[in-house]
Motif scaffolding. Structure first.
Motif, PDB file in Angstrom:
ATOM      1  N   PHE A 228       5.391  25.794   1.904  1.00  0.00           N
ATOM      2  CA  PHE A 228       6.296  24.826   2.505  1.00  0.00           C
ATOM      3  C   PHE A 228       5.565  24.043   3.595  1.00  0.00           C
ATOM      4  O   PHE A 228       4.787  24.611   4.360  1.00  0.00           O
ATOM      5  N   GLY A 229       5.838  22.748   3.657  1.00  0.00           N
ATOM      6  CA  GLY A 229       5.105  21.901   4.596  1.00  0.00           C
ATOM      7  C   GLY A 229       3.624  21.952   4.287  1.00  0.00           C
ATOM      8  O   GLY A 229       2.787  22.109   5.174  1.00  0.00           O
ATOM      9  N   ALA A 230       3.289  21.788   3.010  1.00  0.00           N
ATOM     10  CA  ALA A 230       1.939  22.091   2.528  1.00  0.00           C
ATOM     11  C   ALA A 230       0.886  21.128   3.034  1.00  0.00           C
ATOM     12  O   ALA A 230      -0.292  21.490   3.094  1.00  0.00           O
ATOM     13  N   GLY A 231       1.264  19.892   3.403  1.00  0.00           N
ATOM     14  CA  GLY A 231       0.254  18.929   3.807  1.00  0.00           C
ATOM     15  C   GLY A 231      -0.739  18.704   2.685  1.00  0.00           C
ATOM     16  O   GLY A 231      -0.368  18.409   1.547  1.00  0.00           O
ATOM     17  N   ARG A 232      -2.018  18.892   2.988  1.00  0.00           N
ATOM     18  CA  ARG A 232      -3.051  18.713   1.959  1.00  0.00           C
ATOM     19  C   ARG A 232      -3.202  19.943   1.061  1.00  0.00           C
ATOM     20  O   ARG A 232      -3.865  19.888   0.046  1.00  0.00           O
ATOM     21  N   GLY A 233      -2.639  21.062   1.468  1.00  0.00           N
ATOM     22  CA  GLY A 233      -2.603  22.229   0.590  1.00  0.00           C
ATOM     23  C   GLY A 233      -3.782  23.167   0.682  1.00  0.00           C
ATOM     24  O   GLY A 233      -4.023  23.942  -0.244  1.00  0.00           O
ATOM     25  N   LEU A 239      -5.941  30.742  -0.602  1.00  0.00           N
ATOM     26  CA  LEU A 239      -5.246  31.844  -1.252  1.00  0.00           C
ATOM     27  C   LEU A 239      -5.636  31.941  -2.723  1.00  0.00           C
ATOM     28  O   LEU A 239      -5.853  33.039  -3.260  1.00  0.00           O
ATOM     29  N   VAL A 240      -5.765  30.813  -3.384  1.00  0.00           N
ATOM     30  CA  VAL A 240      -6.164  30.793  -4.794  1.00  0.00           C
ATOM     31  C   VAL A 240      -7.607  31.257  -4.958  1.00  0.00           C
ATOM     32  O   VAL A 240      -7.926  32.078  -5.830  1.00  0.00           O
ATOM     33  N   ASP A 241      -8.498  30.744  -4.095  1.00  0.00           N
ATOM     34  CA  ASP A 241      -9.916  31.095  -4.193  1.00  0.00           C
ATOM     35  C   ASP A 241     -10.163  32.582  -3.927  1.00  0.00           C
ATOM     36  O   ASP A 241     -10.982  33.218  -4.591  1.00  0.00           O
ATOM     37  N   CYS A 242      -9.451  33.119  -2.943  1.00  0.00           N
ATOM     38  CA  CYS A 242      -9.766  34.464  -2.464  1.00  0.00           C
ATOM     39  C   CYS A 242      -8.902  35.568  -3.068  1.00  0.00           C
ATOM     40  O   CYS A 242      -9.279  36.739  -3.013  1.00  0.00           O
ATOM     41  N   TYR A 243      -7.749  35.186  -3.624  1.00  0.00           N
ATOM     42  CA  TYR A 243      -6.836  36.206  -4.147  1.00  0.00           C
ATOM     43  C   TYR A 243      -6.406  35.945  -5.590  1.00  0.00           C
ATOM     44  O   TYR A 243      -5.548  36.653  -6.108  1.00  0.00           O
ATOM     45  N   GLY A 244      -6.949  34.919  -6.220  1.00  0.00           N
ATOM     46  CA  GLY A 244      -6.743  34.737  -7.653  1.00  0.00           C
ATOM     47  C   GLY A 244      -5.355  34.334  -8.082  1.00  0.00           C
ATOM     48  O   GLY A 244      -4.969  34.576  -9.227  1.00  0.00           O
ATOM     49  N   ILE A 245      -4.551  33.731  -7.205  1.00  0.00           N
ATOM     50  CA  ILE A 245      -3.221  33.254  -7.593  1.00  0.00           C
ATOM     51  C   ILE A 245      -3.368  32.161  -8.651  1.00  0.00           C
ATOM     52  O   ILE A 245      -4.261  31.311  -8.579  1.00  0.00           O
ATOM     53  N   LYS A 246      -2.467  32.135  -9.623  1.00  0.00           N
ATOM     54  CA  LYS A 246      -2.572  31.189 -10.737  1.00  0.00           C
ATOM     55  C   LYS A 246      -1.439  30.182 -10.812  1.00  0.00           C
ATOM     56  O   LYS A 246      -1.515  29.238 -11.597  1.00  0.00           O
ATOM     57  N   LYS A 247      -0.398  30.369 -10.044  1.00  0.00           N
ATOM     58  CA  LYS A 247       0.747  29.453 -10.125  1.00  0.00           C
ATOM     59  C   LYS A 247       1.192  29.120  -8.712  1.00  0.00           C
ATOM     60  O   LYS A 247       1.586  30.014  -7.955  1.00  0.00           O
ATOM     61  N   VAL A 248       1.133  27.825  -8.343  1.00  0.00           N
ATOM     62  CA  VAL A 248       1.470  27.431  -6.979  1.00  0.00           C
ATOM     63  C   VAL A 248       2.390  26.204  -6.993  1.00  0.00           C
ATOM     64  O   VAL A 248       2.324  25.360  -7.894  1.00  0.00           O
ATOM     65  N   PHE A 249       3.228  26.145  -5.967  1.00  0.00           N
ATOM     66  CA  PHE A 249       4.117  25.007  -5.738  1.00  0.00           C
ATOM     67  C   PHE A 249       3.878  24.523  -4.307  1.00  0.00           C
ATOM     68  O   PHE A 249       3.940  25.310  -3.359  1.00  0.00           O
ATOM     69  N   LEU A 250       3.591  23.245  -4.153  1.00  0.00           N
ATOM     70  CA  LEU A 250       3.323  22.656  -2.844  1.00  0.00           C
ATOM     71  C   LEU A 250       4.490  21.745  -2.472  1.00  0.00           C
ATOM     72  O   LEU A 250       4.728  20.732  -3.132  1.00  0.00           O
ATOM     73  N   VAL A 251       5.224  22.102  -1.424  1.00  0.00           N
ATOM     74  CA  VAL A 251       6.402  21.350  -0.992  1.00  0.00           C
ATOM     75  C   VAL A 251       6.018  20.533   0.235  1.00  0.00           C
ATOM     76  O   VAL A 251       5.665  21.095   1.274  1.00  0.00           O
ATOM     77  N   THR A 271      -1.906  26.572 -12.638  1.00  0.00           N
ATOM     78  CA  THR A 271      -0.708  25.738 -12.718  1.00  0.00           C
ATOM     79  C   THR A 271      -0.317  25.325 -11.306  1.00  0.00           C
ATOM     80  O   THR A 271      -0.102  26.182 -10.450  1.00  0.00           O
ATOM     81  N   ILE A 272      -0.220  24.026 -11.079  1.00  0.00           N
ATOM     82  CA  ILE A 272       0.115  23.524  -9.748  1.00  0.00           C
ATOM     83  C   ILE A 272       1.173  22.440  -9.867  1.00  0.00           C
ATOM     84  O   ILE A 272       1.079  21.554 -10.734  1.00  0.00           O
ATOM     85  N   GLU A 273       2.203  22.529  -9.039  1.00  0.00           N
ATOM     86  CA  GLU A 273       3.244  21.513  -8.976  1.00  0.00           C
ATOM     87  C   GLU A 273       3.411  21.083  -7.520  1.00  0.00           C
ATOM     88  O   GLU A 273       3.596  21.930  -6.641  1.00  0.00           O
ATOM     89  N   ARG A 274       3.334  19.807  -7.276  1.00  0.00           N
ATOM     90  CA  ARG A 274       3.581  19.271  -5.935  1.00  0.00           C
ATOM     91  C   ARG A 274       4.956  18.614  -5.930  1.00  0.00           C
ATOM     92  O   ARG A 274       5.220  17.690  -6.715  1.00  0.00           O
ATOM     93  N   LEU A 275       5.824  19.090  -5.062  1.00  0.00           N
ATOM     94  CA  LEU A 275       7.183  18.575  -4.939  1.00  0.00           C
ATOM     95  C   LEU A 275       7.273  17.745  -3.678  1.00  0.00           C
ATOM     96  O   LEU A 275       7.235  18.285  -2.564  1.00  0.00           O
ATOM     97  N   ALA A 297       6.501  33.029  -0.224  1.00  0.00           N
ATOM     98  CA  ALA A 297       6.720  31.799   0.531  1.00  0.00           C
ATOM     99  C   ALA A 297       5.804  31.788   1.742  1.00  0.00           C
ATOM    100  O   ALA A 297       5.836  32.720   2.557  1.00  0.00           O
ATOM    101  N   ILE A 298       4.984  30.756   1.863  1.00  0.00           N
ATOM    102  CA  ILE A 298       4.052  30.655   2.978  1.00  0.00           C
ATOM    103  C   ILE A 298       4.174  29.283   3.634  1.00  0.00           C
ATOM    104  O   ILE A 298       4.691  28.328   3.041  1.00  0.00           O
ATOM    105  N   GLY A 299       3.697  29.183   4.850  1.00  0.00           N
ATOM    106  CA  GLY A 299       3.685  27.902   5.548  1.00  0.00           C
ATOM    107  C   GLY A 299       2.862  28.011   6.815  1.00  0.00           C
ATOM    108  O   GLY A 299       2.980  28.986   7.563  1.00  0.00           O
TER     109      GLY A 299
END
Length: 474
Positions: A228-233, A239-251, A271-275, A297-299
């Protein structure tokens, strides 16, 4: 050479680059006298238009199409996370709280749902000296009564070593202080039990497990992260580089250049979605691609009320009512990590735990005063940890109250004569009161939650991190 408008732009240190009108040295935006004829665009107030062109402009305003497309999205619901502007008198009985002398201050402000910092300051300066000193004494008493052991938790995980050692793409626009903040947020997530370290730290593509039942995770696939409040993300990028997350949403409601999206999309099976939407209007449960998937949920630095909006977005109030009634809740939220910021922008309407404030006899007007004081937390030198100061330094006994001198100038003079360190300590105290209320709301919700200082104040004075995780029965 082409003719240019003769209007000087001080911020850009040059003349306007637009072509001037015929028989004029200025363009249509800067022609003398025209400013009286211009009005803010009703769709995008960041620019103005001639009043006579209003009807035509509204039809072709670039933001109009974007607003229309957003309103057509199933996850858009105007003001769904905004909260209500009820007074404290509606939350507790009148026999528990007596009317405070300062309740008359900000009378004009309280009629507005959006109180600016200037309005808050002017309201404080209109207080009498006895009212002002009583307010400070009350804040000190409240802070003493709610103070918990908010620990320093500057945690840099080994999993983030590739970023700490700058072993990532040198073209990524980041600064060291932001890397340290982001890494500590992830380190605290790991320490709190929300994230598990990858099996192989050398392989950044190894998948991470959110702390949940492994069998259920296998059935629903990889977990997701919503920033949330992702800015440039770039928090998500780490988190993706260091922990291998595969699905993200940037609000994020604003548009940014140099976003992390392009780099993220180049990763395999990503998979990435920017809202592009305001958190206040986001119905998270209506995002089809997030349905049935556990998420975190992170911010980072959620300014002012954005923290409260995010909490409502992740944990709608109707879920809370279901929990109270003993009904089971299908909640896919597994954890929260929100770094709060800019408390001076907080608004009574949006604040998540008015009941907590009311139980402490904090009125709506006093809340606005407390939020204004929080801006002082960044005033002083942060070489030492001011937030740990035991001695307030608010020498209330030294403030001589002269009944004949009560007025605006007296309080303003007191504020201006306060030492920077005293102002900063008061700012930290008020920030903690606001965040403790948010923490108590999460605990009342049934979550395991804690508030930590995730970086030293010399890295960032905005160093409060709120962590929470859901139990499997939610």
């Amino acid at each position: 050479m082409d003719r240019r408008c003769k209007f000087w732009l001080p911020k850009k240190n040059r003349f306007c680059a637009n072509a001037p009108l015929q028989e004029s040295e200025f363009c249509g935006n800067h022609k003398p006298g025209w400013e009286q004829l211009r009005i803010p665009c009703p769709i995008d107030p960041s620019h103005s238009i001639l009043r006579e062109n209003l009807d035509a402009h509204v039809k072709r305003c670039p933001l109009q199409k974007q607003v229309h497309q957003l309103q057509m999205q199933p996850f858009y619901k105007k003001g769904v996370n905004g909260g209500r502007d009820e007074d404290s008198s509606e939350l507790i009985t009148s026999d528990k709280v007596e009317e405070h002398p300062s309740s008359k201050f900000t009378k004009s402000c309280s009629e507005s749902s959006d109180i600016s910092s200037e309005m808050k300051r002017n309201a404080i300066y209109k207080m009498s000296v006895p009212e002002f000193t009583e307010l400070l004494t009350k804040i000190k008493s409240i802070h003493t009564s709610i103070t918990s052991s908010m620990q320093d938790s500057y945690a840099i995980p080994e999993a983030c070593s590739i970023w700490i050692k700058t072993q990532v793409d040198r073209k990524l626009p980041f600064q060291e202080k932001h890397i340290l903040q982001q890494a500590s947020i992830l380190g605290n997530l790991e320490a709190f039990g929300i994230l598990q370290r990858p099996m192989d730290l050398i392989d950044p593509e190894s998948e991470v497990h959110l702390c949940s039942d492994d069998s259920s995770r296998d059935k629903i696939g990889s977990p997701a992260v919503v920033e949330f409040g992702a800015g440039r993300g770039y928090l998500t990028h780490m988190l993706v580089d260091c922990y291998g997350i595969k699905k993200v949403f940037l609000v994020e409601r604003k548009s940014y250049k140099l976003k992390a999206d392009r780099s993220l999309r180049q990763k395999e099976r990503m998979t990435i979605e920017r809202l592009r939407i305001d958190i206040e209007d986001l119905n998270l449960n209506a995002i089809a691609s997030l349905s049935g998937i556990p998420y975190l949920a992170i911010g980072k630095h959620l300014c002012g009320p954005a923290t409260d909006l995010t909490l409502r977005c992740c944990l709608p109030e109707q879920y809370s009512q279901s929990k109270v009634s003993g009904l089971s809740i299908n909640c896919n939220l597994k954890g929260i990590a929100l770094a709060t910021c800019c408390h001076h922008l907080c608004q009574w309407k949006h604040y998540i735990n008015k009941r907590f404030l009311s139980s402490l006899a904090i009125t709506k007007e006093e809340f606005h005063a407390i939020t204004w004081f929080t801006s002082w937390a960044v005033d002083a030198d942060h070489g030492s940890n001011l937030s740990e100061s035991v001695d307030w330094g608010l020498h209330l006994c030294d403030i001589k109250v002269n009944e004949s001198g009560v007025g605006v100038n007296r309080v303003e003079e007191i504020v201006r004569n306060m030492k920077a360190v005293d102002r900063a300590v008061l700012g930290f105290v008020c920030k903690e009161i606001i965040d403790v209320g948010r923490l108590m709301w999460l605990k009342d919700y049934g979550l395991e939650a804690q508030l930590v200082k995730y970086v030293p104040s010399n890295i960032s004075p905005e160093n409060h991190l709120m962590l929470a995780k859901c139990s499997n029965h939610l």
